[in-house]
Design an enzyme around this catalytic site. Structure first.
Site, PDB file in Angstrom:
ATOM      1  N   ASP A 164       0.873  -1.181   0.000  1.00 38.11           N
ATOM      2  CA  ASP A 164       0.000   0.000   0.000  1.00 38.11           C
ATOM      3  C   ASP A 164       0.903   1.223   0.000  1.00 38.11           C
ATOM      4  O   ASP A 164       2.134   1.108   0.130  1.00 38.11           O
ATOM      5  CB  ASP A 164      -0.933  -0.014   1.221  1.00 38.11           C
ATOM      6  CG  ASP A 164      -2.253   0.708   0.959  1.00 38.11           C
ATOM      7  OD1 ASP A 164      -2.214   1.828   0.416  1.00 38.11           O
ATOM      8  OD2 ASP A 164      -3.313   0.161   1.296  1.00 38.11           O
ATOM      9  N   HIS A 241      -3.608   3.130  -4.572  1.00 42.52           N
ATOM     10  CA  HIS A 241      -2.766   2.806  -3.400  1.00 42.52           C
ATOM     11  C   HIS A 241      -1.376   2.325  -3.804  1.00 42.52           C
ATOM     12  O   HIS A 241      -0.824   1.399  -3.188  1.00 42.52           O
ATOM     13  CB  HIS A 241      -3.455   1.740  -2.526  1.00 42.52           C
ATOM     14  CG  HIS A 241      -4.667   2.257  -1.798  1.00 42.52           C
ATOM     15  ND1 HIS A 241      -4.589   2.931  -0.600  1.00 42.52           N
ATOM     16  CD2 HIS A 241      -5.987   2.234  -2.113  1.00 42.52           C
ATOM     17  CE1 HIS A 241      -5.815   3.269  -0.204  1.00 42.52           C
ATOM     18  NE2 HIS A 241      -6.674   2.867  -1.111  1.00 42.52           N
ATOM     19  N   GLU A 302     -10.589   2.689  -4.114  1.00 38.05           N
ATOM     20  CA  GLU A 302     -10.206   4.086  -3.938  1.00 38.05           C
ATOM     21  C   GLU A 302      -9.183   4.607  -4.957  1.00 38.05           C
ATOM     22  O   GLU A 302      -8.346   5.431  -4.609  1.00 38.05           O
ATOM     23  CB  GLU A 302      -9.653   4.301  -2.517  1.00 38.05           C
ATOM     24  CG  GLU A 302     -10.671   3.989  -1.447  1.00 38.05           C
ATOM     25  CD  GLU A 302     -10.164   4.220  -0.029  1.00 38.05           C
ATOM     26  OE1 GLU A 302     -10.869   4.905   0.728  1.00 38.05           O
ATOM     27  OE2 GLU A 302      -9.079   3.714   0.322  1.00 38.05           O
TER      28      GLU A 302
HETATM   29  C1  ACM Z   1     -10.696   0.177   2.086  1.00 37.95           C
HETATM   30  O1  ACM Z   1     -10.963   0.379   3.285  1.00 37.95           O
HETATM   31  N1  ACM Z   1     -10.168   1.141   1.353  1.00 37.95           N
HETATM   32  C2  ACM Z   1     -10.938  -1.104   1.465  1.00 37.95           C
END
Ligand code: ACM
Ligand code: ZN
Length: 507
Positions: A164, A241, A302
């Site tokens: 991440d 991410h 996201e």
């Molecule tokens: C998440 O909490 N972005 C999966």
């Protein structure tokens, strides 16, 4: 294998001093499907008095009336404890393992155990816990401790959030900078690192903070998990991410609108660039070699898509593929990566954003933004795991004054209240609900004791919803058992949230 169980059992039974005066099947978490208890008390026997019977007709006759699915049969067990000894019957080693977990837990609560019979099997096949080791790295020993507790709770899926924005945590030979650079930061604590300008360092730089799992570490974790009947599901995030991989390999990001330079300090991979697909396929190929799991989690959550609107490479890809918008561009990447994963005999899981722009044909969806994404995916014929923020985000506060936790409030009662099957799921689609999962994100969780305080006792609630029959769920009974199990955690050296501290908020 049989001898190993017995040796392990005898050693553990001997070592533990109970937390309470007496125990029985009514005290354990998750609560068993069926049990009978007598007044007589006994202790767990020495190895010689444990009788283990696997795959025999007698056991299949015991479970016949329940019409179990094959995966339930594999995990089912019968446990009988008498003054003369202990008998375990199961169809498979997995069932024997779970019988022993029940025996261990009763013994942990008190070595004075009521003579009993338990017949037990799981409600769902995915009883998961996710640990984010990117925001804050955790050593192998920490991971193993949580696998031990998962096993005791009869949980069977460990979702390993390995990569991440704030750190890449898994050795990939083809891209050494991911771990010699993107795993090391100027600051140990995530918040301090953000405030310090989000800079990575080389591993050998003075003051470099962080870490990663070598292939040997991963093999060690996998072997440990496998002995506990836990499948480890790695997550390799795409296309969002990815700040850390772009920091190491800037060719992975989009070009500026003039098409001259790669964007810096961005999160998203460039789905227009063929080199990105090479990168992802190379990384995944090494991941496939390391992990035997059926599932590979590919993230998908996201991703900001603004840069894709302006990047000439993305725009060219959309034109060439007839994609109408950037949602479809994300879906193009996910579908393409799904095909790659499927071609290697595996199945993808993605966060519910993978629904946007069209779901990849065989994808399993992890519903986190509530349950709507899960319901939509189920209606489209996909499998779903529920880990909704409002109940299963274990980084949320358990009490209003809890140390370094993100709001909103999510006390044990709320975690326990989640029911994955409701009127939004047609009866003929219930089989698409694979199960439930608690997620521990670690932006604000930097210490082992803090991580355990966030996990426990809420993970007990996830475990019970994942295993126990719906009609056996009862919060006040559960809370009493959770208090006892917290005491067991004290004996075993785990930290946990102190139950009682949530009551001042009316919970
Ligand atoms: C998440 O909490 N972005 C999966
Ligand atoms: Zn691009």
């Amino acid at each position: 294998m049989r001898n190993r169980f017995i040796v392990l059992a005898a050693a553990m039974f001997a070592a533990i001093v109970g937390a309470f005066g007496q125990s029985g099947p009514g005290d354990i978490i998750p609560t068993p499907v069926k049990y009978t208890v007598s007044d007589a008390l006994t202790r767990l026997p020495e190895a010689g008095d444990i009788d283990i019977v696997i795959g025999k007709k007698s056991f299949f006759s015991r479970i016949k009336r329940f019409n179990l699915e094959p995966w339930q049969v594999k995990s089912a067990y019968y446990l009988e404890l008498t003054p003369e000894g202990m008998r375990v019957e199961a169809a498979d080693q997995e069932g024997v393992f779970y019988a022993f977990q029940s025996a261990y837990m009763m013994n942990f609560i008190s070595p004075q155990i009521h003579c009993c019979q338990i017949l037990d099997y799981p409600r769902f096949r995915h009883r998961g816990m996710m640990l984010d080791v990117s925001r804050n790295f955790q050593p192998v020993e920490f991971v193993k401790r949580q696998l031990d507790m998962m096993a005791l709770l009869k949980m069977n899926k460990f979702h390993f959030h390995l990569v991440d924005h704030p750190g890449w945590r898994i050795q990939i030979d083809k891209y050494p900078l991911l771990t010699s650079f993107s795993a090391w930061r100027t600051k140990d604590d995530w918040q301090d690192w953000i405030n310090d300008g989000q800079r990575f360092l080389s591993q050998d730089d003075p003051g470099a903070q962080g870490g990663f799992y070598s292939k040997k570490d991963i093999a060690e974790i996998l072997a440990y998990a496998s002995e506990r009947h836990i499948e480890v599901i790695p997550e390799i995030e795409m296309p969002g991410h990815n700040f850390e991989s772009i920091a190491a390999y800037p060719f992975l990001s989009c070009l500026d609108p003039e098409g001259k330079e790669h964007l810096k300090n961005v999160q998203e991979l460039c789905p227009g660039n063929e080199q990105v697909y090479d990168f992802l396929e190379n990384v995944l190929s090494e991941v496939f070699e390391m992990f035997p799991s059926k599932y590979i989690h590919i993230g998908g959550d996201e991703a900001g898509k603004g840069n894709w609107e302006k990047c000439p490479v993305c725009q060219a890809k959309m034109k060439a593929e007839g994609l109408e918008n950037v949602e479809q561009l994300q879906s193009y990447l996910v579908k393409r990566m799904e095909k790659f994963v499927n071609d290697h005999g595996k199945t993808i899981i993605g966060w519910d954003e993978i629904l946007e722009g069209g779901l990849a044909p065989n994808a399993t969806v992890m519903s986190w933004r509530g349950t709507e994404g899960g319901h939509k995916a189920i209606a489209e014929g996909h499998d779903v795991i529920f880990s909704p923020t409002q109940c299963y985000y274990l980084d949320y506060q358990q009490a209003s004054d809890q140390y370094r936790a993100v709001g909103p409030l999510q006390p044990l009662r709320q975690t326990y209240s989640f029911e994955p099957i409701d009127e939004n799921i047609a009866p003929e689609n219930v089989h698409h609900v694979l199960g439930v999962q608690g997620n521990l994100w670690t932006e604000f969780v930097n210490q082992w004791w803090h991580a355990e305080m966030m996990l426990y006792p809420r993970l007990f609630a996830v475990a019970e919803t994942g295993w126990s029959p719906r009609m056996e769920k009862d919060y006040s009974r559960f809370r009493t058992r959770a208090v006892a199990l917290n005491k067991v955690l004290d004996y075993l050296g785990y930290n946990h949230f102190p139950l009682g501290a949530e009551e001042k908020d009316g919970n």
